[in-house]
Design an enzyme around this catalytic site. Sequence first.
Site, PDB file in Angstrom:
ATOM      1  N   LYS A 185     -25.725   5.381  17.190  1.00  0.00           N
ATOM      2  CA  LYS A 185     -25.958   4.291  16.260  1.00  0.00           C
ATOM      3  C   LYS A 185     -25.956   2.971  17.027  1.00  0.00           C
ATOM      4  O   LYS A 185     -25.107   2.735  17.879  1.00  0.00           O
ATOM      5  CB  LYS A 185     -24.869   4.297  15.191  1.00  0.00           C
ATOM      6  CG  LYS A 185     -25.171   3.467  13.963  1.00  0.00           C
ATOM      7  CD  LYS A 185     -24.116   3.747  12.893  1.00  0.00           C
ATOM      8  CE  LYS A 185     -24.405   2.978  11.619  1.00  0.00           C
ATOM      9  NZ  LYS A 185     -23.414   3.288  10.564  1.00  0.00           N
ATOM     10  N   ARG A 218     -21.329   9.116  -9.215  1.00  0.00           N
ATOM     11  CA  ARG A 218     -21.394  10.420  -8.553  1.00  0.00           C
ATOM     12  C   ARG A 218     -20.197  11.310  -8.890  1.00  0.00           C
ATOM     13  O   ARG A 218     -20.221  12.502  -8.589  1.00  0.00           O
ATOM     14  CB  ARG A 218     -21.473  10.212  -7.038  1.00  0.00           C
ATOM     15  CG  ARG A 218     -22.711   9.467  -6.581  1.00  0.00           C
ATOM     16  CD  ARG A 218     -22.543   8.840  -5.213  1.00  0.00           C
ATOM     17  NE  ARG A 218     -22.253   9.770  -4.147  1.00  0.00           N
ATOM     18  CZ  ARG A 218     -23.157  10.355  -3.367  1.00  0.00           C
ATOM     19  NH1 ARG A 218     -24.436  10.093  -3.549  1.00  0.00           N
ATOM     20  NH2 ARG A 218     -22.812  11.182  -2.408  1.00  0.00           N
ATOM     21  N   GLU A 252     -17.188  11.360  -3.259  1.00  0.00           N
ATOM     22  CA  GLU A 252     -16.553  10.703  -4.395  1.00  0.00           C
ATOM     23  C   GLU A 252     -15.946  11.694  -5.381  1.00  0.00           C
ATOM     24  O   GLU A 252     -14.891  11.424  -5.970  1.00  0.00           O
ATOM     25  CB  GLU A 252     -17.572   9.804  -5.118  1.00  0.00           C
ATOM     26  CG  GLU A 252     -17.985   8.575  -4.331  1.00  0.00           C
ATOM     27  CD  GLU A 252     -19.112   8.849  -3.345  1.00  0.00           C
ATOM     28  OE1 GLU A 252     -19.522   7.918  -2.631  1.00  0.00           O
ATOM     29  OE2 GLU A 252     -19.584  10.010  -3.294  1.00  0.00           O
TER      30      GLU A 252
END
Length: 720
Positions: free
Chosen positions: A361, A475, A447
């Site tokens: 990244k 979610r 979640e």
Amino acid sequence: MALCAFSFPAFVNRAAASDPQKSSSFTSHLPGGTDLLFHPLQKLNQVRKRPGGVYASLSGGAEYHSQRPATPLLDTINYPIHMKNLSVKELKQLADELRSDVIFNVSNTGGHLGSSLGVVELTVALHYVFNAPKDKILWDVGHQSYPHKILTGRRDRMHTMRQTNGLAGFTKRSESEYDCFGTGHSSTTISAGLGMAVGRDLKGERNNVVAVIGDGAMTAGQAYEAMNNAGYLDSDMIVILNDNKQVSLPTATLDGPIPPVGALSSALSRLQSNRPLRELREVAKGVTKQIGGPMHELAAKVDEYARGMISGSGSTLFEELGLYYIGPVDGHNIDDLVAILKEVKSTKTTGPVLIHVVTEKGRGYPYAERAADKYHGVAKFDPATGKQFKGSSATQSYTTYFAEALIAEAEADKDIVAIHAAMGGGTGLNLFLRRFPQRCFDVGIAEQHAVTFAAGLACEGLKPFCAIYSSFMQRAYDQVVHDVDLQKLPVRFAMDRAGLVGADGPTHCGAFDVTFMACLPNMVVMAPSDEAELFHMVATAAAIDDRPSCFRYPRGNGVGVQLPPGNKGVPLEIGKGRVLIEGERVALLGYGAAVQSCLAAASLLESHGLRLTVADARFCKPLDHNLIRKLSKSHEVLITVEEGSIGGFGSHVAQFLALDGHLDGKVKWRPLVLPDRYIDHGSPADQLAQAGLTPSHIAATVFNVLGQKREALQIMSSRN
């Protein structure tokens, strides 16, 4: 299920006869050229550094260009079809130019930088090998899609990224035919890709489907549900696991980076497949007899690749789910990526294939590579120095105030614990983690698990605060209903990013939480009108120990009110609102951040000779019945104002007014809510105007209800 053998002799003959470019590309991977594979002895966390191919002069002391470098090759690429005749060497140059283009574009707009820089080579390879939009390429979450947007006809609009009427920060079907699936939330692309693959098969078509998903998104259960179903249905599709060792978003704490959460990250570092690849080995033997050692060496390397290069035993989890595993592959080596993608594309496979690609990244931008968060999300910045131009404010963000309030409560109560779903920075709980490292839990992008995990903690007498963005709470709704509210467990939900969120647009807009939380029988539902109220509501939630509770607060900074002493809030009386301004004729009953707009509207109308009553409801559930009765009896007009969808606070007020008989008399009730449509990304001011919730809109509504149409038009025209 097995991957069918690569027909190496046929591949060579076909490439040489019909496509000289393929021939030269293929032979470049033979011994004497670049190795096809990621070397087995190379450690995955040691990413090779390679200088870029295009340079502009560096300013003194800077580590990157101060001026946008020339991009002669990228300037010739408007769509992926323009890449098809490039050599692999030219693809490397294209990747370097594309990376600098991303950096300079994001430096002017802000946005997601680190994730996009990490997939530059992968994006180039995908669009080189596959034929989008006929071939479907799905980007999970979509925040890494900036290189994809540049290569698919949108380069000239990148300066509008995340702005009103500009490009979206994620993939969006209505924006381009190359965005085959809209994203913004994580872990959806394997499911969607599988649906596309099965749909293709049912229609008798032959296009490819490629789903790119990060290791962070792999922590969510939906990804495994999809892989399990993909293994069963056995439709041909390619899943690319982009492994950048950033399972949380970002994984950094205030004191630097921490290891990615969960067992998945360590499992990815050990992956290998020991399945006997009979077909590949038989091909390798046959090739040796036909053309000798060099080709045999190549075939053997492909065999090694497919089995995985890291020591260990047993098949991979992915293979157990029915996906053919290949990897790990160096995600910054275009030679390897192109060769492997070509082989997987050309091979007649039976079922889904997973290619494990290792990336870094922030790749290619020194400041991002070194930063703990890899410059995951940035404001506008100076490319040469990496310095971000963050606006100064006299107040802190609501996110920070929440964290400070929770720390103050936890100092006084050892049973308070905090849970977040891979959003330590976004929720402010990194601050809590620094103070209470044993009482803060990052569960990954999961979640559903976060909510039920919190329910389990509550069962054991702890006081869990589950901090999840409003839009992400969607979610986990079944867990909120079934595991928490039905059992009346005292879990506290802190819902950040409530209401409109500006540049992130409708995928992250917290429009629905009041509606779906306030309909639950046992839930206490609150919203602070300012930062001091947020401190009090954190204290209130901590004190509620016989049922669940939730409170919402907006993106952005506080309004500048005085904070409670020692950052320690005082518990509020449950279901009790307050009157802020005593007026006559018209009452504005605001909920949450909308109270500030009500106060501004009242100030605006005072200059027109109207003195309004302004009240802060504080609670949507239970409602302050006495306050509502008082307002409806003593005013001609009652207007409820909220930054939420239809069915929220205003609907609860209307239900009470109707049942209590107040709508049978002369009082006129009007609700101001978010419109029944999704509001696209843009500046917060533009979004609020589109929603009709600015102080001017509220003031105009007052005039309209009072029959003063001319004044309503005047006040709206004066704001333009």
